[in-house]
Motif scaffolding. Structure first.
Motif, short mmCIF file in Angstrom:
data_model
loop_
_atom_site.label_atom_id
_atom_site.label_comp_id
_atom_site.label_asym_id
_atom_site.label_seq_id
_atom_site.Cartn_x
_atom_site.Cartn_y
_atom_site.Cartn_z
N ILE A 23 0.80 -1.23 0.05
CA ILE A 23 -0.17 -0.21 0.09
C ILE A 23 0.83 1.20 0.04
N VAL A 24 2.10 1.08 0.56
CA VAL A 24 3.00 2.13 0.74
C VAL A 24 4.10 1.86 -0.09
N LEU A 25 3.84 0.95 -1.09
CA LEU A 25 4.88 0.62 -2.25
C LEU A 25 6.00 -0.11 -1.66
N GLN A 26 6.06 -0.83 -0.53
CA GLN A 26 7.14 -1.67 -0.22
C GLN A 26 6.68 -3.05 -0.05
N PRO A 27 7.45 -3.96 -0.60
CA PRO A 27 7.24 -5.23 -0.53
C PRO A 27 7.77 -6.09 0.75
N ASN A 28 7.52 -5.62 1.82
CA ASN A 28 8.34 -5.92 3.16
C ASN A 28 7.12 -6.47 4.18
N ALA A 29 7.20 -7.45 4.57
CA ALA A 29 6.27 -8.00 5.51
C ALA A 29 6.33 -7.04 6.95
N PHE A 30 7.72 -6.73 7.38
CA PHE A 30 7.58 -5.89 8.50
C PHE A 30 6.74 -4.44 8.25
N THR A 31 6.85 -3.74 7.05
CA THR A 31 6.21 -2.73 6.76
C THR A 31 4.60 -3.08 6.76
N GLY A 32 4.21 -4.25 6.45
CA GLY A 32 2.81 -4.48 6.61
C GLY A 32 2.53 -4.59 7.93
N ALA A 33 3.45 -5.08 8.64
CA ALA A 33 2.92 -5.45 10.18
C ALA A 33 2.88 -3.92 10.60
N CYS A 34 3.78 -3.14 10.23
CA CYS A 34 3.61 -1.72 10.85
C CYS A 34 2.14 -1.06 10.64
N LEU A 35 1.69 -1.06 9.39
CA LEU A 35 0.35 -0.68 8.60
C LEU A 35 -0.64 -1.18 9.68
N LEU A 36 -0.39 -2.68 9.98
CA LEU A 36 -1.56 -3.20 10.64
C LEU A 36 -1.68 -2.94 11.99
N ALA A 37 -0.35 -2.61 12.64
CA ALA A 37 -0.36 -2.02 13.96
C ALA A 37 -0.92 -0.71 13.91
N GLY A 38 -0.63 0.33 12.94
CA GLY A 38 -1.43 1.50 12.86
C GLY A 38 -2.93 1.54 12.70
N TRP A 39 -3.45 0.64 12.00
CA TRP A 39 -5.03 0.36 11.95
C TRP A 39 -5.29 -0.05 13.23
N LEU A 40 -4.70 -0.96 13.96
CA LEU A 40 -5.23 -1.48 14.99
C LEU A 40 -5.33 -0.11 16.39
N LEU A 41 -4.29 0.82 15.95
CA LEU A 41 -4.33 1.72 16.65
C LEU A 41 -5.41 2.97 16.91
N ALA A 42 -5.60 3.26 15.24
CA ALA A 42 -6.55 4.24 14.91
C ALA A 42 -7.87 3.65 15.03
N ASP A 43 -8.07 2.39 14.52
CA ASP A 43 -9.50 1.91 14.20
C ASP A 43 -9.38 0.47 13.90
N PRO A 44 -9.78 -0.64 14.79
CA PRO A 44 -9.47 -2.01 14.52
C PRO A 44 -10.32 -2.37 13.40
N ARG A 45 -11.35 -1.64 13.23
CA ARG A 45 -12.30 -1.95 11.84
C ARG A 45 -11.49 -1.75 10.72
N LEU A 46 -10.65 -0.89 10.48
CA LEU A 46 -9.71 -0.79 9.37
C LEU A 46 -8.93 -1.84 9.29
N ALA A 47 -8.48 -2.43 10.24
CA ALA A 47 -7.44 -3.58 10.17
C ALA A 47 -7.99 -4.85 9.77
#
Length: 305
Positions: A23-47
């Protein structure tokens, strides 16, 4: 047997996280985990929405027989994740949002391969264009006209709003907002590429400044709505040189400002169109240079005649 099953589950999880990272143009699993953590923090519904959409798109890609390596890199799942996020962002009812998310994510996957072949032939990347096209098809059937409200009085811009505007812009590609979710996204990008992280900050900052100069409101800045297309454009064009990257950011700012003026649901379209414009120019220039080089290799006897 148990070890093989564990490895398969681990590979599937990495594929899913890479889909989120794309989504932010990085084929990296850790990047995806960071996005997932951000969604859980902002709104779990988005995760939940992102995981649902990415899973539906990846399963569809497997059923369609797409290249397994591309699926593992997250290229077939991230548009599905965005489709899911858009559905849950617009539709309040969870059951309806889930149905639209799965259908839209599946559509992005089936549409992706023929669409990407056409784009590659012209030197263009796919980016989030399948998500945009599919979402624009269903959006008019769901959304209703927004109520007209009186224009708010201009408010002064605070230092905290600028911080929220820059970091929040990094969370907005995933329909989230807030400095802390944006900081997590920045950490994820930096883990994959520190240069991309730096350009993301530069793109977000320049886009924020430009939109404010064009008359954007303090509330839009605070929500991170002004800089995310600039940040994405900067990441996408970072390998094209500073001049091309800055040009792409500028085009994205203009396109987003125009869409905002007319009330169009542009989402990431300014970033996609800005990146395409730079890629198309580079592609045309490369073809022209190749043609000139070919002319230089004409038989010397013909050159002398």
């Amino acid at each position: 047997m148990h070890a093989a099953s564990t490895q398969a589950e681990s590979a599937a999880l990495r594929t899913l996280l890479r889909s989120l990272g794309q989504i932010v143009l990085q084929p990296n699993a850790f990047t995806g985990a960071c996005l997932l953590a951000g969604w859980l923090l902002a709104d779990p519904r988005l995760a939940c929405a992102a995981l649902m959409g990415a899973t539906a798109a990846n399963v569809s890609a497997v059923l369609a027989g797409y290249l397994e390596a591309d699926t593992r890199d997250g290229l077939h799942g991230f548009n599905g994740a965005l489709a899911g996020l858009a559905a849950f962002n617009v539709i309040a009812d969870n059951a309806t949002a889930a149905a639209v998310a799965i259908l839209a994510a599946t559509a992005t996957a089936w549409f992706l391969e023929p669409w990407s072949r056409r784009l590659r032939a012209n030197g263009l990347g796919v980016f989030s264009s399948p998500f945009l096209i599919v979402t624009w098809l269903w959006l008019p059937m769901i959304t209703t006209a927004a109520p007209v409200t009186a224009a708010a009085a201009p408010q002064p811009f605070t230092a905290m709003q600028w911080v929220n505007g820059i970091l929040g812009a990094l969370a907005q590609p995933g329909f989230a907002s807030g400095a802390l979710p944006g900081l997590l996204v920045l950490l994820g990008i930096a883990a994959a590429s520190r240069r991309h992280a730096l350009w993301a900050l530069i793109g977000a900052a320049l886009a924020n400044v430009a939109h404010v100069l064009l008359g954007a409101t303090a509330s839009s800045l605070d929500a991170g709505l002004l800089g995310f297309n600039g940040a994405l454009s900067a990441i996408a064009l970072a390998d094209c040189g500073a001049a091309a990257t800055l040009g792409g950011i500028s085009v994205a700012v203009v396109l987003q400002a125009v869409a905002s003026y007319f009330g169009w649901p542009a989402m990431t379209a300014p970033f996609v169109l800005a990146s395409w414009s730079v890629q198309w120019c580079r592609h045309r220039f490369a073809r022209g240079a190749a043609a000139r080089e070919s002319m230089k290799r004409i038989d010397p006897s013909r050159q002398l005649s």
